[in-house]
Design an enzyme around this catalytic site. Structure first.
Site, mmCIF file in Angstrom:
data_model
loop_
_atom_site.group_PDB
_atom_site.id
_atom_site.type_symbol
_atom_site.label_atom_id
_atom_site.label_comp_id
_atom_site.label_asym_id
_atom_site.label_seq_id
_atom_site.Cartn_x
_atom_site.Cartn_y
_atom_site.Cartn_z
ATOM 1 N N CYS A 82 0.844 -1.192 0.000
ATOM 2 C CA CYS A 82 0.000 0.000 0.000
ATOM 3 C C CYS A 82 0.887 1.253 0.000
ATOM 4 C CB CYS A 82 -0.986 -0.030 1.163
ATOM 5 S SG CYS A 82 -2.342 1.174 0.962
ATOM 6 N N HIS A 192 -3.648 -4.947 -0.334
ATOM 7 C CA HIS A 192 -3.218 -5.506 0.941
ATOM 8 C C HIS A 192 -3.281 -7.037 0.904
ATOM 9 C CE1 HIS A 192 -3.058 -1.837 3.458
ATOM 10 N NE2 HIS A 192 -3.967 -1.382 2.611
ATOM 11 N N GLU A 194 -2.183 -8.983 3.119
ATOM 12 C CA GLU A 194 -2.462 -9.438 4.489
ATOM 13 C C GLU A 194 -3.945 -9.368 4.840
ATOM 14 O OE1 GLU A 194 -2.144 -4.998 5.129
ATOM 15 O OE2 GLU A 194 -1.443 -6.498 3.704
#
Length: 211
Positions: A82, A192, A194
């Site tokens: 990001c 993202h 994650e």
């Protein structure tokens, strides 16, 4: 021995989410800004949430640009996520403030040319041919984005470059922007991983396999 990853703590980013995601795929991850740990780890993950200029101030306060540069000079893998991707470019223009980035790639981070912002939610990726990052991931797979700024023009001078970076793209409304870059030991994603469930886990596995 598990692969070691240092998650760079400079005051901005989903540190705990990144730690959990890396642990899920078998990495030995540590949240740190200790230069010795940052330089010794198999991989360095640079997260980022917030405004470009503020993130650069936080990164500079811990000598982050130097640490990233030292790793890359020794072909030691680094991955930005990001705003952690955005700060790798030359500069960012946000809220009227033009701030210098790390300068690993030429180009500017700017407001997306879209009517509805932020771009928040799930989106597919137009993966670069031969991508190791997206290896084994179906082209219909969606990843999670949340951002209003991005790189809409790739300005890397590829003439005379034996192995140019692989650039993957995504589109939000009328805005086409850089979604991911693979440049030797330097990888980065605007989305993202994650927060992208199984798809993100598969991508992180692909990164760990490169370490």
């Amino acid at each position: 021995m598990p692969t070691t990853v240092a998650i760079l703590d400079y005051g901005f980013g989903n540190l705990r989410s990144a730690h959990r995601a890396l642990a899920r795929v078998g990495a030995d991850a540590t949240i740190t800004n200790d230069p010795r740990e940052v330089l010794a780890a198999d991989g360095l993950l640079v997260p980022g949430v917030g405004a470009f200029a503020a993130c650069m101030r936080g990164l500079t306060a811990i000598n982050g640009p130097r640490l990233i540069g030292e790793r890359l000079a020794g072909s030691r893998p680094v991955m930005g996520i990001c705003v952690g991707m955005q700060i790798l470019f030359e500069h960012g223009v946000e809220h009227g403030e033009d701030a210098a980035g790390c300068g690993e790639w030429p180009g500017v981070v700017e407001r997306l040319d879209a009517d509805i912002l932020p771009h928040m939610g799930w989106n597919t990726i137009d993966a670069a041919p031969g991508s190791a990052m997206f290896a084994g991931i179906d082209e219909s797979t969606r990843f999670y984005f949340v951002h209003s700024y991005g790189v809409q023009r790739w300005e890397f001078p590829e003439e005379g470059i034996t192995t140019p970076p692989l650039v993957s793209w995504a589109t939000h409304q009328t805005a086409r922007f850089v979604a991911a870059v693979e440049n030797g030991p330097l990888w980065a994603t605007q989305f993202h991983p994650e927060k992208s469930g199984d798809a993100g886990a598969e991508l992180l596995k692909n990164w760990l396999a490169q370490l």
